[in-house]
Structure formats: structure tokens, C-alpha cells
Design a protein around this motif. Structure first.
Motif, mmCIF file in Angstrom:
data_model
loop_
_atom_site.group_PDB
_atom_site.id
_atom_site.type_symbol
_atom_site.label_atom_id
_atom_site.label_comp_id
_atom_site.label_asym_id
_atom_site.label_seq_id
_atom_site.Cartn_x
_atom_site.Cartn_y
_atom_site.Cartn_z
ATOM 1 N N TYR A 153 8.398 3.654 13.271
ATOM 2 C CA TYR A 153 8.351 2.279 12.759
ATOM 3 C C TYR A 153 7.508 1.379 13.660
ATOM 4 N N ILE A 154 7.785 1.392 14.953
ATOM 5 C CA ILE A 154 7.073 0.475 15.850
ATOM 6 C C ILE A 154 5.614 0.866 15.992
ATOM 7 N N ASP A 155 5.317 2.166 15.946
ATOM 8 C CA ASP A 155 3.925 2.618 16.015
ATOM 9 C C ASP A 155 3.140 2.150 14.788
ATOM 10 N N ILE A 156 3.735 2.326 13.625
ATOM 11 C CA ILE A 156 3.080 1.910 12.373
ATOM 12 C C ILE A 156 2.897 0.400 12.344
ATOM 13 N N PHE A 157 3.933 -0.314 12.747
ATOM 14 C CA PHE A 157 3.883 -1.779 12.771
ATOM 15 C C PHE A 157 2.726 -2.274 13.645
ATOM 16 N N ASN A 158 2.610 -1.725 14.841
ATOM 17 C CA ASN A 158 1.556 -2.154 15.764
ATOM 18 C C ASN A 158 0.167 -1.822 15.235
ATOM 19 N N LYS A 159 0.023 -0.684 14.584
ATOM 20 C CA LYS A 159 -1.274 -0.296 14.020
ATOM 21 C C LYS A 159 -1.692 -1.240 12.892
ATOM 22 N N GLU A 160 -0.734 -1.659 12.078
ATOM 23 C CA GLU A 160 -1.050 -2.582 10.980
ATOM 24 C C GLU A 160 -1.447 -3.955 11.512
ATOM 25 N N LEU A 161 -0.746 -4.407 12.537
ATOM 26 C CA LEU A 161 -1.114 -5.682 13.168
ATOM 27 C C LEU A 161 -2.532 -5.615 13.723
ATOM 28 N N LYS A 163 -4.916 -3.952 12.631
ATOM 29 C CA LYS A 163 -5.872 -3.963 11.519
ATOM 30 C C LYS A 163 -6.065 -5.373 10.947
ATOM 31 N N GLY A 164 -5.256 -6.306 11.418
ATOM 32 C CA GLY A 164 -5.367 -7.672 10.934
ATOM 33 C C GLY A 164 -4.358 -8.042 9.866
ATOM 34 N N LYS A 165 -3.430 -7.142 9.579
ATOM 35 C CA LYS A 165 -2.391 -7.439 8.608
ATOM 36 C C LYS A 165 -1.412 -8.463 9.190
ATOM 37 N N SER A 166 -0.762 -9.198 8.310
ATOM 38 C CA SER A 166 0.192 -10.204 8.769
ATOM 39 C C SER A 166 1.418 -9.549 9.387
ATOM 40 N N PHE A 167 2.176 -10.330 10.139
ATOM 41 C CA PHE A 167 3.409 -9.832 10.747
ATOM 42 C C PHE A 167 4.364 -9.346 9.665
ATOM 43 N N LEU A 168 4.527 -10.131 8.608
ATOM 44 C CA LEU A 168 5.457 -9.775 7.536
ATOM 45 C C LEU A 168 5.020 -8.501 6.839
ATOM 46 N N TYR A 169 3.752 -8.436 6.459
ATOM 47 C CA TYR A 169 3.247 -7.244 5.775
ATOM 48 C C TYR A 169 3.440 -6.009 6.663
ATOM 49 N N GLN A 171 5.518 -5.488 9.054
ATOM 50 C CA GLN A 171 6.936 -5.171 9.214
ATOM 51 C C GLN A 171 7.489 -4.450 7.985
ATOM 52 N N VAL A 172 7.174 -4.964 6.806
ATOM 53 C CA VAL A 172 7.685 -4.371 5.566
ATOM 54 C C VAL A 172 7.064 -2.998 5.326
ATOM 55 N N TYR A 173 5.753 -2.897 5.522
ATOM 56 C CA TYR A 173 5.069 -1.622 5.323
ATOM 57 C C TYR A 173 5.611 -0.564 6.291
ATOM 58 N N ALA A 174 5.775 -0.931 7.551
ATOM 59 C CA ALA A 174 6.278 0.010 8.558
ATOM 60 C C ALA A 174 7.687 0.479 8.213
ATOM 61 N N ASN A 175 8.491 -0.419 7.703
ATOM 62 C CA ASN A 175 9.860 -0.071 7.330
ATOM 63 C C ASN A 175 9.878 0.965 6.212
ATOM 64 N N GLU A 176 9.053 0.747 5.187
ATOM 65 C CA GLU A 176 8.992 1.682 4.067
ATOM 66 C C GLU A 176 8.379 3.015 4.491
ATOM 67 N N LYS A 177 7.312 2.941 5.270
ATOM 68 C CA LYS A 177 6.596 4.145 5.677
ATOM 69 C C LYS A 177 7.443 5.005 6.615
ATOM 70 N N ALA A 178 8.111 4.376 7.565
ATOM 71 C CA ALA A 178 8.899 5.117 8.552
ATOM 72 C C ALA A 178 10.099 5.811 7.921
ATOM 73 N N ALA A 191 4.739 -3.483 0.247
ATOM 74 C CA ALA A 191 4.502 -4.499 1.279
ATOM 75 C C ALA A 191 3.709 -5.671 0.716
ATOM 76 N N TRP A 192 2.708 -5.361 -0.107
ATOM 77 C CA TRP A 192 1.883 -6.424 -0.703
ATOM 78 C C TRP A 192 2.734 -7.306 -1.613
ATOM 79 N N ALA A 193 3.537 -6.677 -2.473
ATOM 80 C CA ALA A 193 4.362 -7.432 -3.419
ATOM 81 C C ALA A 193 5.424 -8.256 -2.700
ATOM 82 N N PHE A 194 6.010 -7.693 -1.668
ATOM 83 C CA PHE A 194 7.035 -8.408 -0.911
ATOM 84 C C PHE A 194 6.446 -9.662 -0.278
#
Length: 302
Positions: A153-161, A163-169, A171-178, A191-194
Motif C-alpha cells: 500500500y505505502i509503496d503504491i501510494f508513494n509511486k502515484e504521488l 507521478k503527480g497524482k493527488s493525495f486522495l487519488y 490513497q484510494v488507488y493504493a488501497n484498492e490495488k494493495a 480511484a478516479w470516480a471516488f
């Protein structure tokens, strides 16, 4: 045949024996509780050598005390240490879950604090990862799996950040992916819809219906979200989702006669009015489509 009467160690003897090992009498009540439990067990089993009192005391010093002291040294409370040391389970994963659940019965924050201490000993220090680990344990995920998922989760979250993704996106994407249950396209769409529903201040009921159904539809029909957004048939899939979310949200906040019929009529009329040359995603901003609502209520009365 009469049941033999066995003598326990005195309270003073137990406190002194405990103090010799621990260095003081603090938390001796837990030791005595474990001794009494072991004495009761051994009283019912007289086939082994030694009196129940001797065997109970030996059990406490050989098995219970080392674990109790180890948990105390890690910073855990006496209650956690006792639950951990007195468990009849073999797998540490199960012991952790049971100790957490037992303490949670009395105080949720206390139980969570024990997991924070546990995380430190597991090498989990990032606050978000710690929180994610706690949430997993809280829903019944065993510790070993929770450690791996929280790390992912934390690895995915940091990688998305990054890439320029928002904190919320992120966080949600990492939660689903992990979680490891869903495809890449599902996680992206979710994540996009949320995020969209949050930015548009939608209600929780609307968000839940739209986000879950949107992600499922996208995952079933497209390879990625960008492909979906550029497809002429995209609105054909999405319109019913928006309409259903709006109708359900309206039903929850208004008195509606025959809710199921209302929802069916609303979705049908919404789809007919919103043609392909319009952008139905703009409808996310609306709590209800007033024109569709008017026609729905008129049909509902007939």
C-alpha cells in the motif's frame, strides 16, 4: 472414589516467586491469574509427575513468563502481554488478532495503541502504513498478510504521488490495488470516480453506488480508463450508473412512494433524455436531474 484435594501455593509465595523473576511485584495479578488457570487444568490431569501446584508454577515460569516479559520489554501494556503470553494458540498471527480483539472489547484506542507498538517492532514506521496495518487487523486480516499488504500500500501510494497524482487519488488507488482483488483498470477507474465524487461534494450514498458500479463497468468493457473516456459508447454504460445513484440518493433523502418503481422509471427516462452527444459525467454535479425527476413523478402517479 473421592477426588483428592490439592493445595495451591499461597498468595505470598506466588508474589515472591514472580518478583524474583520480574524484579518487582508489578502486574503480579496477571501471573496469579495464569497460575490459577494452570492449576485448574493440572488438577484434572494427575497422570504426570509432580503435584498440580508444582506443575502450574513450572508452566508459568517456563512458558508464560518469558513471553510476558518480552512483550513488556517491547512497550506493550500488561494486559496485552498477559493476553499474548496466556494464549493457547500456536500461530503468532492468531495470537495478535485475539489479543487485539480482547482489548478492543474494553477500549478501541487502547487496542489500536498496542498495534502501534507492535508495528514498531515489525519495522513499520510510516504513519500511513501503520494506520493501514491497524485497519487490516481490525477487519480480521492476520498480521503476516497485513504486513505485506501495508507495505504494498505505502509503496503504491508513494509511486502515484511521484507521478503527480493527488493525495486522495493515490490513497484510494493504493488501497484498492494493495488488496490484490481487482484488476489495474478497475483500481484506476475506482480511484478516479471516488475523487470526482469527493470534489463534487456528493453524498456518501451517491459516492458508493457510482464509484463501485463505474469501476465494474469500466473493467468489464475496457482495457483502461482513457480508452473508455474516448469511446462513443461510453455514455451508454455510464448513464444508468449516474441515474441509479441520483435516484437512490433522492430516495434516501425524500419520502418516495414505491421507491423501486421510482428508481426504474428515473433511470429509463434519464437514459432517453441524455443522448450520446451530451456529456453525462457532468450530471455527477447534480443531486437530481430536475427534468427527469418531473417526468418520473408524473409517470409514478399514473
Amino acid at each position: 472414589m473421592e477426588t483428592p484435594i490439592y493445595t495451591k501455593h499461597t498468595l505470598e509465595e506466588l508474589v515472591n516467586a514472580y518478583s524474583e523473576v520480574k524484579g518487582d511485584a508489578e502486574f503480579a495479578n496477571y501471573f496469579i491469574e495464569q497460575y490459577n488457570q494452570a492449576f485448574k487444568v493440572y488438577t484434572g490431569n494427575v497422570d504426570e509427575e509432580g503435584t498440580p501446584a508444582e506443575r502450574a508454577l513450572n508452566f508459568c515460569f517456563k512458558y508464560y513468563m518469558p513471553i510476558l516479559l518480552q512483550q513488556l520489554d517491547k512497550g506493550h501494556s500488561a494486559k496485552w502481554a498477559h493476553e499474548f503470553a496466556s494464549s493457547s494458540q500456536i500461530e503468532e498471527d492468531v495470537i495478535i488478532s485475539e489479543a487485539y480483539d480482547e482489548i478492543k472489547k474494553n477500549d478501541t484506542l487502547w487496542a489500536q495503541n498496542e498495534l502501534i507498538i507492535l508495528c514498531k517492532s515489525l519495522g513499520i514506521t510510516d504513519p500511513m502504513q501503520v494506520n493501514y496495518y491497524i485497519n487490516l487487523i481490525d477487519i480480521g486480516v492476520l498480521s503476516e498478510k497485513a504486513v505485506h499488504r501495508s507495505k504494498a500500500y505505502i509503496d503504491i501510494f508513494n509511486k502515484e504521488l511521484a507521478k503527480g497524482k493527488s493525495f486522495l487519488y493515490s490513497q484510494v488507488y493504493a488501497n484498492e490495488k494493495a488488496a490484490g482483488f481487482y484488476s489495474e483498470v478497475y483500481c484506476r477507474a475506482y480511484a478516479w470516480a471516488f475523487e470526482e465524487t469527493v470534489l463534487k461534494s456528493k453524498s456518501e450514498s451517491f459516492r458508493y453506488i457510482f464509484t463501485c458500479n463505474f469501476a465494474e463497468i469500466i473493467a468489464e468493457n475496457y482495457h483502461d480508463l482513457e480508452q473508455a473516456m474516448n469511446d462513443d459508447d461510453f455514455y451508454f454504460y455510464v448513464n444508468p450508473i449516474i441515474a441509479s445513484a441520483q435516484a437512490t440518493d433522492f430516495i434516501e433523502t425524500h419520502e418516495v412512494e414505491n421507491p423501486e418503481k421510482f428508481r426504474t422509471l428515473y433511470v429509463d427516462i434519464f437514459e432517453k433524455i441524455n443522448t450520446l452527444d451530451q456529456s453525462p459525467l457532468l450530471q455527477i454535479e447534480k443531486d437530481i436531474d430536475e427534468e427527469v425527476l418531473k417526468l418520473t413523478l408524473e409517470k409514478l402517479k399514473k
